[in-house]
Enzyme design. Structure first.
Site, PDB file in Angstrom:
ATOM      1  N   GLY A 182       0.842  -1.194   0.000  1.00  0.00           N
ATOM      2  CA  GLY A 182       0.000   0.000   0.000  1.00  0.00           C
ATOM      3  C   GLY A 182       0.872   1.235   0.000  1.00  0.00           C
ATOM      4  O   GLY A 182       0.485   2.298   0.495  1.00  0.00           O
ATOM      5  N   LYS A 229     -12.165   9.157   4.216  1.00  0.00           N
ATOM      6  CA  LYS A 229     -12.147   7.855   4.872  1.00  0.00           C
ATOM      7  C   LYS A 229     -13.282   7.002   4.313  1.00  0.00           C
ATOM      8  O   LYS A 229     -14.415   7.461   4.193  1.00  0.00           O
ATOM      9  CB  LYS A 229     -12.296   8.023   6.388  1.00  0.00           C
ATOM     10  CG  LYS A 229     -12.177   6.728   7.173  1.00  0.00           C
ATOM     11  CD  LYS A 229     -12.134   6.997   8.668  1.00  0.00           C
ATOM     12  CE  LYS A 229     -12.064   5.701   9.467  1.00  0.00           C
ATOM     13  NZ  LYS A 229     -10.897   4.880   9.125  1.00  0.00           N
ATOM     14  N   MET A 275      -1.200   6.655   3.884  1.00  0.00           N
ATOM     15  CA  MET A 275      -0.499   6.077   5.025  1.00  0.00           C
ATOM     16  C   MET A 275       0.756   5.336   4.569  1.00  0.00           C
ATOM     17  O   MET A 275       1.790   5.388   5.234  1.00  0.00           O
ATOM     18  CB  MET A 275      -1.421   5.129   5.785  1.00  0.00           C
ATOM     19  CG  MET A 275      -2.405   5.831   6.700  1.00  0.00           C
ATOM     20  SD  MET A 275      -1.610   6.766   8.032  1.00  0.00           S
ATOM     21  CE  MET A 275      -0.838   5.437   8.958  1.00  0.00           C
ATOM     22  N   HIS A 299     -13.377  12.155  11.472  1.00  0.00           N
ATOM     23  CA  HIS A 299     -12.327  11.918  10.487  1.00  0.00           C
ATOM     24  C   HIS A 299     -12.536  12.791   9.251  1.00  0.00           C
ATOM     25  O   HIS A 299     -13.601  13.388   9.053  1.00  0.00           O
ATOM     26  CB  HIS A 299     -12.310  10.448  10.059  1.00  0.00           C
ATOM     27  CG  HIS A 299     -11.720   9.536  11.090  1.00  0.00           C
ATOM     28  ND1 HIS A 299     -12.436   9.083  12.183  1.00  0.00           N
ATOM     29  CD2 HIS A 299     -10.486   8.993  11.197  1.00  0.00           C
ATOM     30  CE1 HIS A 299     -11.666   8.295  12.919  1.00  0.00           C
ATOM     31  NE2 HIS A 299     -10.483   8.221  12.338  1.00  0.00           N
ATOM     32  N   THR A 330      -4.673  -1.744   8.336  1.00  0.00           N
ATOM     33  CA  THR A 330      -5.950  -1.632   7.645  1.00  0.00           C
ATOM     34  C   THR A 330      -7.074  -2.070   8.574  1.00  0.00           C
ATOM     35  O   THR A 330      -6.950  -3.067   9.286  1.00  0.00           O
ATOM     36  CB  THR A 330      -5.959  -2.511   6.388  1.00  0.00           C
ATOM     37  OG1 THR A 330      -4.795  -2.219   5.611  1.00  0.00           O
ATOM     38  CG2 THR A 330      -7.217  -2.254   5.553  1.00  0.00           C
ATOM     39  N   THR A 331      -8.183  -1.344   8.564  1.00  0.00           N
ATOM     40  CA  THR A 331      -9.321  -1.698   9.405  1.00  0.00           C
ATOM     41  C   THR A 331     -10.277  -2.622   8.647  1.00  0.00           C
ATOM     42  O   THR A 331     -10.010  -3.027   7.528  1.00  0.00           O
ATOM     43  CB  THR A 331     -10.058  -0.431   9.875  1.00  0.00           C
ATOM     44  OG1 THR A 331     -10.469   0.332   8.721  1.00  0.00           O
ATOM     45  CG2 THR A 331      -9.157   0.435  10.743  1.00  0.00           C
ATOM     46  N   GLY A 335     -12.382   1.901  12.702  1.00  0.00           N
ATOM     47  CA  GLY A 335     -11.948   0.710  13.409  1.00  0.00           C
ATOM     48  C   GLY A 335     -11.613   1.006  14.857  1.00  0.00           C
ATOM     49  O   GLY A 335     -11.864   0.180  15.752  1.00  0.00           O
ATOM     50  N   THR A 336     -11.066   2.182  15.114  1.00  0.00           N
ATOM     51  CA  THR A 336     -10.735   2.564  16.492  1.00  0.00           C
ATOM     52  C   THR A 336     -11.993   2.681  17.332  1.00  0.00           C
ATOM     53  O   THR A 336     -12.055   2.191  18.476  1.00  0.00           O
ATOM     54  CB  THR A 336      -9.973   3.895  16.503  1.00  0.00           C
ATOM     55  OG1 THR A 336      -8.784   3.758  15.715  1.00  0.00           O
ATOM     56  CG2 THR A 336      -9.599   4.302  17.919  1.00  0.00           C
TER      57      THR A 336
END
Length: 246
Positions: A8, A136, A13, A132, A77-78, A142-143
């Site tokens: 990626g 996104k 990121m 966010h 990755t989420t 995910g957090t």
């Protein structure tokens, strides 16, 4: 020198991870792969660890391919589920390689999740707001989902009932996503990066736990920590906190 590959690498990121690895005195960036690049031992160019930051639709396949190619894997990755975790654990065991899957590499986020889990049984109400940037692709984050799971489990173990809520009509979904009794609200706003608030309330008092990640560089200390330590954590590890002395 720890030899590192980034999968990626062309993403937001991924590029930041590449820069962080290049800047680390004890690491060497030996491979940069992105969409369309086969994940093979040859393309990984001798990497010992691969950092995977892609999208949920391809992440699981990437992780299995990386493990089978003979590298330990750090996943940011989420979109992972219990079923996906189980499959990754199986492949890790079969290959003798290790994999860390973390919903957030920000150290402030790790402590926010920990503090929320510890505080949740002591408050009548709890809700989560995640904020966010509008680029996104997944919601809730995910957090936030990981935080909600930890909060729910802590409250169940302590015998605390679900937060009170007299809402009977919500045709527009204004109360947000209901994750096992914890409402999670997702904000997407230009100018934001990655932020989370956990709101806990009792009669006459409120506790707000908030963390802010203002740029992608804020996640790099956690990523590099994971790269350095993944070799010492056999099989599947879920959450960066497992590699921190907390």
């Amino acid at each position: 020198m720890k030899k590192v590959a980034v999968v990626g690498a062309a993403g937001r990121m991924g590029r930041t991870v590449c820069e962080a690895v290049n800047s680390a005195d004890d690491m060497e960036l030996v491979a940069q792969l992105d969409a369309g690049d086969p994940i093979t031992a040859h393309n990984l160019n001798g990497a010992e660890v691969a950092v995977e930051f892609t999208v949920p639709t391809v992440s699981e396949d990437n992780v299995h391919a990386l493990l089978k190619a003979g590298v330990n894997v750090v996943v940011g990755t989420t979109g992972w589920t219990a079923e996906k975790h189980a499959r990754a654990q199986k492949t890790a065991k079969e290959t003798g390689k290790n994999v860390l899957i973390a919903s957030n590499f920000g150290l402030s986020a790790v402590f926010t999740m920990l503090f929320a889990e510890k505080a949740a049984p002591y408050f009548e109400s709890v809700e989560i707001i995640e904020l966010h940037h509008p680029d996104k692709v997944d919601a809730p984050s995910g957090t936030a989902a990981t935080t909600a799971v930890a909060v729910v489990e802590a409250r169940k173990n302590a015998g605390v009932p679900a937060s009170p809520d007299a809402t009977e009509l919500d045709p527009k979904g204004a109360r947000g996503a209901n994750l096992d009794g914890v409402h999670v609200h997702a904000v997407r706003l230009r100018g934001l990066n990655a932020h989370e608030e956990v709101l806990l309330g009792n009669p006459g008092e409120q506790l707000v736990i908030r963390q802010d990640s203002f740029n992608r560089e804020s996640f790099m200390p956690g990523v590099l920590l994971a790269v350095r330590q993944i070799e010492d954590y056999p099989g599947l590890t879920i959450g960066l906190d497992k590699m921190m002395d907390i």
